[in-house]
Write an enzyme that holds these catalytic residues in place. Structure first.
Site, short mmCIF file in Angstrom:
data_model
loop_
_atom_site.label_atom_id
_atom_site.label_comp_id
_atom_site.label_asym_id
_atom_site.label_seq_id
_atom_site.Cartn_x
_atom_site.Cartn_y
_atom_site.Cartn_z
N GLN A 80 0.82 -1.20 0.00
CA GLN A 80 0.00 0.00 0.00
C GLN A 80 0.86 1.26 0.00
O GLN A 80 0.55 2.25 -0.67
CB GLN A 80 -0.91 0.00 1.22
CG GLN A 80 -1.77 1.23 1.39
CD GLN A 80 -2.83 1.38 0.30
OE1 GLN A 80 -3.23 0.39 -0.31
NE2 GLN A 80 -3.26 2.60 0.05
N GLU A 81 1.95 1.24 0.74
CA GLU A 81 2.79 2.43 0.88
C GLU A 81 3.58 2.75 -0.38
O GLU A 81 3.64 3.89 -0.82
CB GLU A 81 3.77 2.24 2.05
CG GLU A 81 3.12 2.24 3.43
CD GLU A 81 2.75 3.64 3.89
OE1 GLU A 81 3.08 4.61 3.18
OE2 GLU A 81 2.11 3.76 4.95
N SER A 82 4.22 1.73 -0.96
CA SER A 82 5.18 2.01 -2.03
C SER A 82 5.10 1.09 -3.23
O SER A 82 5.86 1.26 -4.18
CB SER A 82 6.60 1.92 -1.46
OG SER A 82 6.90 0.57 -1.09
#
Length: 358
Positions: A80-82
């Site tokens: 989700q982050e990167s």
């Protein structure tokens, strides 16, 4: 409510024997349904550990052990982050695989390069442990602790404490929901790592391919490649399992058929109604009259449903005390349907070894 009067023809099937599918978890994509599936029961590998590059698996395991957060949650969080880009930089300056802001990295990065992916995962473990300790007093159970920890990662622990729970910020609420859904819930997220290679992409959609000849009802349908009568509940459930195993017709014989298992059936063992007695003779297969879980086979005996053959369906999700079940040939002959059925109204659930959860 599924009763004799409400049901259709039941369905014809062949008894299932000797099913021992170790290391299998039925992985479901359930966006077509309203409301969350039961925590710990659904796993989507494309955004969980299945998305993690192989070289990071050990780093994730160590971060999970240090933080007390399941591996599947940490992996889905990085996705989700990167999207696993170690050089990622956000518009607001968050850096690396785990998207730490520079000031936070200075505290938790142990002097490493924020663009070093292994250092980023280790820092994620340290920081998640710290956040978990801060929000745990607000939680009623372990699942809630994990959700609050994720919220703290996104919005900060101060916001979680201020609101005594997940803050009413759309970004944060979506962040927590996306990660827990992708990882299969919270408490059961680790099951994505240890159990199975199954993935179901079509739940909620009639993607069952064996529907010929159209317009011919009942037993006039031809047998499918699985050996069952087409457009019957038993054939549909068997197809769903093979589909989940990643099988397609261009790969040759399906891995899950009675012929492949060397299984036969004897007198009185016709129909879906026989599945309970025969399956529960197999090692690890259990029968439950309550507590359905995704991946269970919902079962109706010969006397439980119209037609006299019994019925089986596929438990796609569990929402509170409601089982969301896929069917073929239920109330409308030879037709796909999805029901939201109070769990106690199903006579029983056949649970394969790999879908049994602690």
């Amino acid at each position: 409510m599924l009763t004799k009067s409400a049901a259709g023809l039941g369905c014809l099937g062949t008894a299932l024997l000797g099913l021992i599918l170790s290391a299998v978890l039925l992985l479901l994509t359930l966006a077509v349904f309203d409301g969350p599936a039961a925590e710990g029961g659904v796993c989507r590998p494309e955004a969980g550990t299945g998305s993690a590059p192989a070289e990071y698996q050990q780093d994730l395991a160590e971060a999970a052990e240090h933080s007390g957060i399941p591996v599947g949650i940490l992996a889905a969080q990085i996705d989700q982050e990167s999207r696993w880009d170690p050089r990622a930089v956000s518009p607001v300056g968050a850096q690396g695989l785990t998207q730490f802001m520079p000031a936070t990295w200075a505290q938790w990065g142990n002097g490493a390069d924020p663009f070093d992916p292994r250092a980023a995962i280790a820092a994620q473990g340290r920081y998640m442990k710290h956040l978990r300790a801060q929000v745990a007093p607000l939680a009623q159970n372990e699942n809630e602790t994990i959700r609050l920890t994720l919220a703290a990662y996104n919005a900060g622990p101060g916001a979680v404490r201020q609101h005594q729970g997940i803050p009413p910020f759309q970004e944060t609420q979506q962040y927590v929901q996306k990660i827990t859904t992708a990882a299969g819930g919270t408490g059961g997220a680790g099951l994505c790592d240890s159990l199975g290679q199954l993935t179901v992409a079509g739940v909620g959609v009639d993607d069952y391919p064996y529907r010929e000849p159209v317009g011919v009802d009942g037993w006039g349908h031809a047998r499918s490649i699985f050996g069952h009568t087409q457009r019957q509940c038993t054939d549909f459930v068997m197809w769903r399992i093979n589909q989940s195993l990643g099988w397609s017709e261009d790969q040759g014989d399906p891995p899950f058929t009675f012929a492949a298992l060397g299984v036969g059936y004897g007198p009185g063992q016709n129909g879906a109604g026989s599945w309970k007695d025969i399956l529960t003779q197999a090692e690890g297969v259990t029968f439950h009259t309550d507590d359905p879980r995704p991946g269970d086979i919902a079962w109706w005996g010969y006397d439980d449903i119209g037609g006299g053959y019994g019925h089986v369906g596929f438990v796609a999700a569990v929402d509170g005390d409601t089982a969301i079940i896929e069917h073929y040939n239920l109330a409308t002959p030879n037709t796909y349907s999805v029901t939201r059925t109070p769990a106690h109204e199903v006579p029983g659930y056949i649970r394969l070894p790999a879908t049994t959860q602690e």
